[in-house]
Write an enzyme that holds these catalytic residues in place. Structure first.
Site, PDB file in Angstrom:
ATOM      1  N   ASP A 134       0.795  -1.230   0.000  1.00 52.92           N
ATOM      2  CA  ASP A 134       0.000   0.000   0.000  1.00 52.92           C
ATOM      3  C   ASP A 134       0.833   1.290   0.000  1.00 52.92           C
ATOM      4  OD1 ASP A 134      -2.375   1.475   0.039  1.00 52.92           O
ATOM      5  OD2 ASP A 134      -2.383   1.588   2.208  1.00 52.92           O
ATOM      6  N   ASN A 155     -14.582   0.493 -10.504  1.00 56.18           N
ATOM      7  CA  ASN A 155     -14.553   1.139  -9.183  1.00 56.18           C
ATOM      8  C   ASN A 155     -13.121   1.353  -8.680  1.00 56.18           C
ATOM      9  OD1 ASN A 155     -13.832  -1.479  -8.601  1.00 56.18           O
ATOM     10  ND2 ASN A 155     -15.418  -1.828  -7.064  1.00 56.18           N
ATOM     11  N   CYS A 191     -21.487  -2.868 -17.401  1.00 56.72           N
ATOM     12  CA  CYS A 191     -21.980  -2.517 -16.056  1.00 56.72           C
ATOM     13  C   CYS A 191     -21.344  -1.210 -15.596  1.00 56.72           C
ATOM     14  CB  CYS A 191     -21.649  -3.635 -15.066  1.00 56.72           C
ATOM     15  SG  CYS A 191     -22.167  -3.255 -13.365  1.00 56.72           S
ATOM     16  N   ARG A 281      -5.027   9.174  24.332  1.00 52.62           N
ATOM     17  CA  ARG A 281      -4.614   7.874  24.886  1.00 52.62           C
ATOM     18  C   ARG A 281      -5.722   6.835  24.732  1.00 52.62           C
ATOM     19  NH1 ARG A 281      -2.202   6.786  31.001  1.00 52.62           N
ATOM     20  NH2 ARG A 281      -1.907   4.557  30.747  1.00 52.62           N
ATOM     21  N   LYS A 298      -8.586  13.176  15.265  1.00 57.75           N
ATOM     22  CA  LYS A 298      -9.232  14.411  14.802  1.00 57.75           C
ATOM     23  C   LYS A 298     -10.185  14.201  13.620  1.00 57.75           C
ATOM     24  CE  LYS A 298      -8.012  19.056  13.176  1.00 57.75           C
ATOM     25  NZ  LYS A 298      -6.870  19.915  12.833  1.00 57.75           N
TER      26      LYS A 298
END
Length: 379
Positions: A134, A155, A191, A281, A298
């Protein structure tokens, strides 16, 4: 050395260590991909998370000078959750995408690749190997496609005949000259369901993605989310599965082959309000093992606030006002103020107006003005 026999031994060993699919391809440059990436860059479609150097992404020899082959692997993950908790009006829940269920897949794939490296080194001590998952330079999908793992769907996911697109991908470059496998024919045909279903129109056309519009990317950003996307977010906290869930190739595909990839229902479909007051934490202890935690709490908290606005959850008003008054982060204060306007609880208006008078951050003030305007329009 008999590389054909070695290839068979590697395939057999891969099954023993929990690799669900393996394929082999040459280490020659990815010429077509290079052109696609150049177009992506020119159009500003990249997310910024990927390797920016197109040469490194498309030429394996730049990463391993003596590269001859690439071994691609895939590990299947579940698409359905057992005993999923229900979201209720007074206790709404968010959702993490399927690719963030269980243990961080980077760790799982690195473990498998590491074992595979050891096995190959035992057989060929002089072998040179470079593995990545990745975050490496190579484009995982391009490698997997050429190695016959699956085809690249409209996709923008690799779709395997066996597991659909619910697979994690990794690869290993090596100087061993393995015979390449055949690539799989594209089965998407006419499709267009994923392109039509994309909530933000991020799939420009089959196989081309504008990352900056993609909800999976947007949920990982740290700043204010553009208002046009907030209404599209729904209750998503991290990632988006829409283009996978509508895919006919994924119908009925649900594999529970790896214990470490099983979701904890309370973590992947968590209560929204408790997320807002979680310390760093607590967040790390609870979510640190999941890939969805990599950007910290966040973005997750900002998305949880937007989800509460989506549900128009009036029981969230006290905690949202508390955030506006005390949270040190302008993004959280501002998003909470906008959410109050969407929820429409009139009793919050006087306090919100008072808090805006004290607000020093211009972006947060702008969001507070939006929230106040929404509340006044409903009064």
């Amino acid at each position: 050395m008999n590389f054909t026999k070695l290839k068979e031994e590697i395939i057999q060993y891969s099954k023993q260590i929990g690799i669900d699919k393996i394929g082999f391809t040459s280490a020659s440059p990815f010429v077509e991909l290079k052109e696609r990436l150049r177009v992506q860059q020119e159009n500003g479609y990249q997310s910024g998370f990927e390797e920016s150097d197109i040469e490194k992404r498309t030429n394996p020899q730049l990463l391993l000078p003596q590269a001859k082959s690439i071994i691609a692997i895939a590990i299947a993950y579940p698409s359905k959750m057992k005993d999923a908790p229900r979201s209720t009006r007074k206790d709404p829940r968010g959702i993490f995408c399927r690719a963030s269920w269980g243990t961080d897949y980077h760790l799982v794939l690195r473990d498998r690749l590491s074992k595979l490296e050891e096995f190959i080194k035992q057989k060929v001590p002089e072998a040179t190997l470079k593995s990545m998952v990745d975050t490496g330079e190579l484009a995982d999908r391009a490698v997997a496609e050429r190695a016959g793992i699956g085809w690249s769907g409209k996709n923008c996911a690799i779709i395997t005949p066996e597991f659909g697109s619910y697979v994690y991908l990794g690869e290993m470059i090596t100087n061993i000259p393995f015979d390449p496998d055949q690539s799989i024919e594209d089965r998407c045909g006419s499709c267009n369901k994923c392109v039509d279903a994309c909530p933000t129109g991020a799939l420009i056309q089959g196989g081309q993605l504008d990352s900056n519009k993609c909800i999976a990317f947007l949920t990982q950003t740290k700043g204010f989310l553009k208002e046009e996307y907030r209404t599209k977010l729904g209750n998503r906290l991290y990632g988006c599965d829409t283009c996978q869930t509508v895919c006919p190739e994924n119908k009925g595909k649900d594999f529970h082959l790896h214990a470490e990839l099983e979701p904890d229902p309370e973590l992947v479909k968590p209560r929204l309000k408790p997320l807002l007051t979680m310390s760093n934490r607590e967040f790390k202890e609870k979510y640190g093992h999941m890939s969805g935690s990599w950007r910290g709490k966040k973005p997750i908290q900002r998305n949880a606030i937007i989800a509460l606005a989506h549900y128009r959850d009036k029981t969230a008003v006290p905690v949202l006002l508390e955030l506006i008054e005390n949270d040190p982060r302008p993004v959280i204060r501002g998003t909470a103020a906008w959410a109050l306007g969407k929820i429409g609880e009139q009793s919050s208006l006087p306090r919100l107006m008072h808090l805006m008078e004290k607000e020093q951050d211009s972006d947060a003030r702008e969001e507070m003005e939006k929230g106040i305007a929404l509340l006044k329009s409903e009064s």
